[in-house]
Design an enzyme around this catalytic site. Structure first.
Site, short mmCIF file in Angstrom:
data_model
loop_
_atom_site.label_atom_id
_atom_site.label_comp_id
_atom_site.label_asym_id
_atom_site.label_seq_id
_atom_site.Cartn_x
_atom_site.Cartn_y
_atom_site.Cartn_z
N HIS A 71 15.54 36.57 6.07
CA HIS A 71 14.76 37.51 5.24
C HIS A 71 15.60 38.70 4.79
O HIS A 71 15.20 39.43 3.89
CB HIS A 71 13.48 37.95 5.95
CG HIS A 71 13.66 38.92 7.08
ND1 HIS A 71 13.68 38.53 8.40
CD2 HIS A 71 13.82 40.26 7.09
CE1 HIS A 71 13.84 39.59 9.16
NE2 HIS A 71 13.93 40.66 8.41
N ASP A 110 14.45 32.08 11.17
CA ASP A 110 14.88 33.13 10.23
C ASP A 110 16.37 33.40 10.39
O ASP A 110 16.79 34.36 11.02
CB ASP A 110 14.05 34.39 10.54
CG ASP A 110 14.04 35.37 9.39
OD1 ASP A 110 13.16 36.25 9.39
OD2 ASP A 110 14.93 35.27 8.52
N SER A 183 17.14 44.08 11.68
CA SER A 183 17.04 42.64 11.39
C SER A 183 18.41 42.04 11.17
O SER A 183 19.21 42.56 10.40
CB SER A 183 16.25 42.42 10.10
OG SER A 183 14.93 42.77 10.28
#
Lengths: 632, 467
Positions: A71, A110, A183
């Site tokens: 992402h 992810d 992230s």
């Protein structure tokens, strides 16, 4: 005061001073993370930025491969979700910057793999054994929370079996502070070995979720080998864990429940049925009493090699009449994923912007996720409000099965039939629409604003997908479209064209004088000329009037264009009268190029000559009226 | 002499003519006096018209009951009450009152009619779904003055409407007048004249024109035409004096079709009328099936009226024109294979699906009907459809909060290993489970296209049995 007393005071003050100074050089501070570990891992963590978002990542090899989250690098192309972000920059711990390219990315799990080309070897991480991770284990995260680079946060592993976030695999949970920007960054163990990639933060305090590195490693290898994650499956069956009540109700101690088998699929044909309890795979017992066990089991099956045979042993029937059966099947590579759950999917939409209609091919998972009947055809991906598609009553997830009365069993035959109707400019195109149990005909009435403008699309071979896009969009606009390579045949060269569009970057040297002739004639006859990328140079070399007109192209060819005398502006799209140019480096700019072509061509079709548009010349005043050329 | 007489006559004619012109002629002369004269005449017209309605307007007060209270499991102590007020209109001297909302006979809140200082409890007698109105009954101390319904009129754009509203204040006897200009007409089975800018209390108010004629009833979308709704209102009133006892709400007349509007461009291409409806499904055992209506017939007219409008409004128009009550005759004109076919029949009573509330499972189910399959896109045509899941019950309690085992919309096909094609079979299977005093029960259901197996723990949940 007497001398003696003075000496005593000085001695006391001096001794105190020495003691103070001495304590400033005392024993070192206690570090929760050893200094040598910090110094080793710090250079391996990077910050990642692109036009829309930012995150973290870490080197997995000396030559510059970086693991991060999917992402963090995903793109914003609505039509093609497999496109990553445009301009990704990696910033090292010492603030050096490098452009990066995406090798592969996935939204669930992810993970993304990107690469930079560093001038010297980079500090790569070492992996921990994430399969043996334990609750309570000390861990620390490194990343760029809210833009604060090189932030170290520390905690423990709060849980190593998180299975209820809706992710494909289990994830670790940690109370090390994970914030937006972390992230893609690593979660290290005490020795500085990577346990996983920090991926999600929960609502609440100290709830961070980390994808185990053993999962990410599988994806890394797939991205290197195939550019995408290729799952293995026997299509199509769904499984469920046998929770406590289910075990008592089914009277089964161990196993995995097969809750649904798609009728007609390979799994069905092999013999699996709803309600079978899977007890062995290839002779090895399998068991999923809790959700995390189900996810682990599914993962182990998914990462096998497509093409391998597989043997399922199942229990079937009520407890009193239980049979034990062995079913053989073959693992296949899973079809491209549709959009559902966290997945953005791998299916590109074919969008006819002039009609407000986008379509997808139908895959078997579509039928399950959207409860679609088995009708063959194509799936409506998008409908723009107030468009011809909306007026035809089409909605997302409708199935279109017939065009003009002809059945279209697959995507290719639908596109051919549909585009031949567009080419004929049929005032209404009859479509058969299936929505749930209703199958009814409807009629799509395109506007055909270009009213059959004779258009020649001259293209090279290096951008077939974009050339296709330009072609179908011109058809949907109502152009009478003909295509050719740069070596134009003589029959085409002698015809009159209302518009010539050039597209492609490599291979224009093969153009013959026919092309120059076509371009000159079209320009003389007040037709529209449009070109994108390197092809911009071709008309400029032929038509002297194009010099001194505003023009744009991709940066790689800007110097050539300037040398040819053009007024290079560097915008994505530029129009100057009947001369339309564009960079066309990716879909968004190709679409902008097409919109400009449409505007200019539509004006020539209705008024004879487009209105001159004001450019952003620094010398001109903004109040000047645009020139209107009255035309022939 | 004759000359004198004739010229005198001429002068008289002239004077008479001018004097006749005078009131109207006054308006052509832009002077303040003319303006004041017109305004006074207007005010008198408004007042005299409004006063006709003063004795017939009352306050209808309804106690609001939140919808959550009717779901299983909510405690009574958590309910909150508040009152909504509207305008009601007296229809008969013995106490039939028209209220601007639909209330069923078993409405759990209180309904009151307040006439000045007097407060009467009111009972909903009959309601009309197409009008969105209910007739209430009270026992007035003295005969009431009903609104005059014989003299009705329509309202033209730009014409003045006189709207009469009672005061909201308790014990108050005042009436208020809201003159408004009609902005146009909203067509449909019951036309509405559009006026704007009125208080919410005004809903239900009677509306007259300047001649004192009844134009209609105000609701949130405009003034419902009195002319168009006369027949429907008459049906709501019982023919004789109040019978007492329970009155059931009239069920909707049932034809038994699922329809979908025909796309206009397609209709034009095929030379069909542009307002038309596809028949997507004909329900088994319905009046539509009995008169021979078929799937893919195209309905173009109903009860003598060609269909109007496009999109969802075609269906609305169709069902409103079709009629409401069981036993009413219908007449359809359809296109089939290029020919025009006429079909006539009688509306039936809408069938009520067999429903069962299984408290020990925490589920409410009903037998799946063939039109459920079409309406809800079900992939199974025999089974019981889950319409409610009790919060905290066995069916609602999965391993994660908020994610139940069974969901509304699931179709249960097996209970405890036994097939459940309908509610009767479901109850039989459940009785067996109860007899065995089982701890868990296995349910097989269809959700979308897929099958799910869930085992409910019968010992947990508020409605679970205690060991």
């Amino acid at each position: 005061m007497s001398l003696r007393r003075w000496v005593w005071v000085c001695w006391v003050v001096g001794a105190a001073a020495v003691r103070c100074v001495g304590s400033m050089n005392g024993p070192p501070p206690a570090l929760d993370i050893p200094d040598d570990v910090v110094r080793r891992v710090d250079p391996s963590v990077v910050a990642i930025q692109h036009e829309r978002a930012a995150g973290s990542g870490f080197f997995v090899s000396e030559d510059g491969y970086i693991l991060t989250n999917g992402h963090v690098v995903r793109g914003s192309d609505e039509e093609d979700p497999t496109q990553p972000a445009r301009s990704i920059t990696v910033i090292l711990y010492d603030e050096q910057k490098f452009p990066a390219r995406v090798i592969g990315f996935s939204l669930d799990p992810d993970v993304a793999l990107i690469k930079i080309d560093p001038p010297r070897p980079m500090q790569a991480v070492t992996y921990a054994d994430s399969r043996s991770a334990q609750v309570g284990q000390v861990c620390f995260a490194v990343g760029t929370p809210i833009g604060l680079k090189r932030t170290f946060t520390r905690g423990i592993l709060s849980n190593v079996e998180r299975a209820d976030l809706g992710t494909e695999t289990r994830v670790f949970q940690t109370d090390a502070a994970i914030n937006p920007g972390n992230s893609g960054g690593p979660l290290f163990d005490r020795e500085g070995r990577v346990l996983g990639i920090n991926t999600y933060a929960g609502r609440g305090n100290n709830l961070g979720f980390t994808l185990p590195i053993h999962v990410a490693e599988v994806l890394r290898q797939h991205f290197l080998r195939h550019g995408r994650f290729v799952r293995a499956w026997v299509p199509v069956f769904l499984t469920s864990e046998i929770y406590d009540e289910l075990a008592r109700a089914l009277r089964v101690e161990r196993g995995v429940l097969i809750s649904y088998v798609l009728p007609g699929s390979a799994a069905w044909k092999a013999g699996l049925r709803d309600g079978d309890v899977l007890v062995e795979v290839d002779g090895q017992p399998c068991n999923a009493r809790r959700r995390v066990e189900l996810l682990d089991f599914e993962w182990e099956q998914t990462i096998r090699n497509p093409g391998e045979p597989v043997r399922y042993t199942v229990l079937r029937g009520p407890p009193s009449q239980r049979q034990r059966l062995t079913i053989t099947a073959k693992l296949e590579a899973m079809e491209p994923l549709p959009r559902f759950g966290r997945h953005v999917g791998e299916l590109a939409e074919r969008r006819y912007e002039a009609l407000g209609l986008g379509i997808w091919p139908i895959v078997s998972l579509h039928r399950i996720v959207h409860a679609l009947p088995d009708t063959p055809g194509v799936l409506v991906a998008s409908v723009q409000p107030s468009s011809p598609a909306a007026r035809a009553g089409l909605r997302q997830f409708d199935i279109l099965s017939h065009v003009a009365g002809q059945p279209c069993a697959d995507f290719g035959s639908f596109v051919r039939a549909f585009e031949s109707e567009l080419a004929r400019r049929s005032p209404t195109i009859e479509l058969m629409v299936t929505r749930g149990h209703r199958t009814l005909p409807t009629a799509l009435a395109p506007h055909y604003t270009l009213h059959g403008l004779r258009t020649l699309l001259v293209h090279t071979d290096d951008e077939p997908a974009m050339v296709d896009l330009v072609a179908w969009e011109l058809l949907a606009m109502g152009a009478s479209l003909h295509r050719s390579k740069p070596e134009i045949p003589i029959e085409m060269a002698t015809q009159t064209w209302g518009m010539v569009v050039l597209f492609g970057n490599r291979g224009w040297s093969a153009a013959t004088t026919n092309l120059a002739e076509v371009l000159s004639q079209t320009w003389k006859n007040h037709g529209v000329l449009a070109a994108a990328g390197a092809s911009v140079c071709v008309p400029m070399a032929v038509i002297s009037e194009l010099k001194h007109k505003r023009v744009t192209t991709a940066p790689a060819w800007s110097s050539q264009v300037v040398q040819l005398g053009g007024k290079y502006t560097g915008k994505d799209v530029e129009t100057d009268g009947r001369w339309v140019t564009g960079t066309a480096t990716e879909r968004a700019t190709v679409r902008a190029f097409l919109r400009a072509i449409h505007r200019v061509a539509w004006a020539t079709v209705t008024d004879g000559e487009p209105t001159e548009e004001e450019g952003e010349d620094s010398s001109d005043s903004a109040e000047e009226e645009p020139d209107i050329d009255p035309g022939p | 002499m004759a000359d004198l007489v004739s010229s005198f006559r001429n002068v008289l004619r002239l004077v008479l003519g001018v004097s006749l012109l005078f009131p109207a002629g006054c308006a052509h002369i832009p002077c303040p006096a003319a303006g004041r004269y017109s305004a006074r005449a207007f005010q008198r017209a408004v007042e005299s018209s409004a006063r006709r309605a003063y004795p017939s307007v009352v306050v209808v007060a309804v106690e609001r009951v939140p919808s959550g209270a009717s779901e299983m499991g909510l405690g009574a102590g958590e309910l909150q009450m508040s009152w909504q007020t509207f305008t009601g209109v007296v229809l008969t001297p013995d106490g039939y009152i028209l209220a601007p909302q639909r209330y069923k006979a078993d409405y759990p809140g209180r309904i009151e009619v307040r006439i000045g200082p007097d407060v009467y409890p009111a009972r909903p007698v009959r309601s009309s779904e197409s009008l969105g109105m209910t007739v209430l009954k009270i026992r007035p101390r003295e005969p009431l003055v009903p609104i005059e319904r014989q003299r009705t009129a329509d309202l033209a754009p730009g014409e003045w409407a006189v709207i009469v509203i009672p005061s909201e204040l308790p014990d108050a006897e005042e009436r208020f007048v809201f003159p408004s200009i009609c902005r146009g007409e909203w067509p449909g089975r019951f036309r509405r004249f559009v006026v704007t800018g009125l208080p919410t209390m005004a809903r239900g108010a009677p509306v007259l024109n300047l001649r004192g004629e009844l134009v209609g009833w105000l609701d949130e979308r405009g003034i419902l035409s009195a002319r168009d709704t006369r027949e429907e209102l008459d049906r709501l009133l019982p023919s004789g004096p109040d019978q007492g006892g329970l009155e059931r709400e009239r069920s909707r007349g049932w034809l038994g079709v699922v329809v979908e509007p025909v796309n206009r461009d397609l209709a034009r291409r095929l030379s069909w009328p542009t307002s038309a409806l596809w028949v997507v499904h004909v329900a088994k055992g319905s009046p539509a099936e009995s008169v021979g209506l078929q799937k893919l017939d195209v309905i173009v007219a109903v009860n003598g009226q060609p269909l109007r409008f496009s999109g969802p409004r075609v269906s609305e128009f169709f069902f409103q024109t079709l009629g409401q009550e069981p036993g009413r005759r219908f007449h359809l004109k359809v296109l089939r294979d290029g020919r025009s076919v006429e079909l006539s029949g009688t509306l039936a009573r809408r069938p009520v699906p067999e429903t069962f509330q299984a408290d020990d499972l925490g589920l409410t189910v009903q037998t799946v009907a063939d039109y459920d399959v079409v309406q809800r896109n079900l992939f199974v045509d025999h089974g019981v459809l889950v319409t409610a899941v009790a919060k905290g019950g066995p069916a609602a309690t999965g391993s994660s909060f908020g994610r139940g085992l069974i969901q509304t919309g699931d179709v249960i096909v097996e209970l405890d290993g036994r097939s459940t094609p309908n509610v009767k079979a479901f109850r039989t299977a459940l009785d067996d489970v109860r007899r065995r005093d089982a701890d868990v029960v296995l349910i097989r259901c269809v959700r979308g296209r897929t099958t799910e197996f869930e085992a409910l723990n019968l010992r947990i949940g508020k409605t679970g049995r205690q060991p």
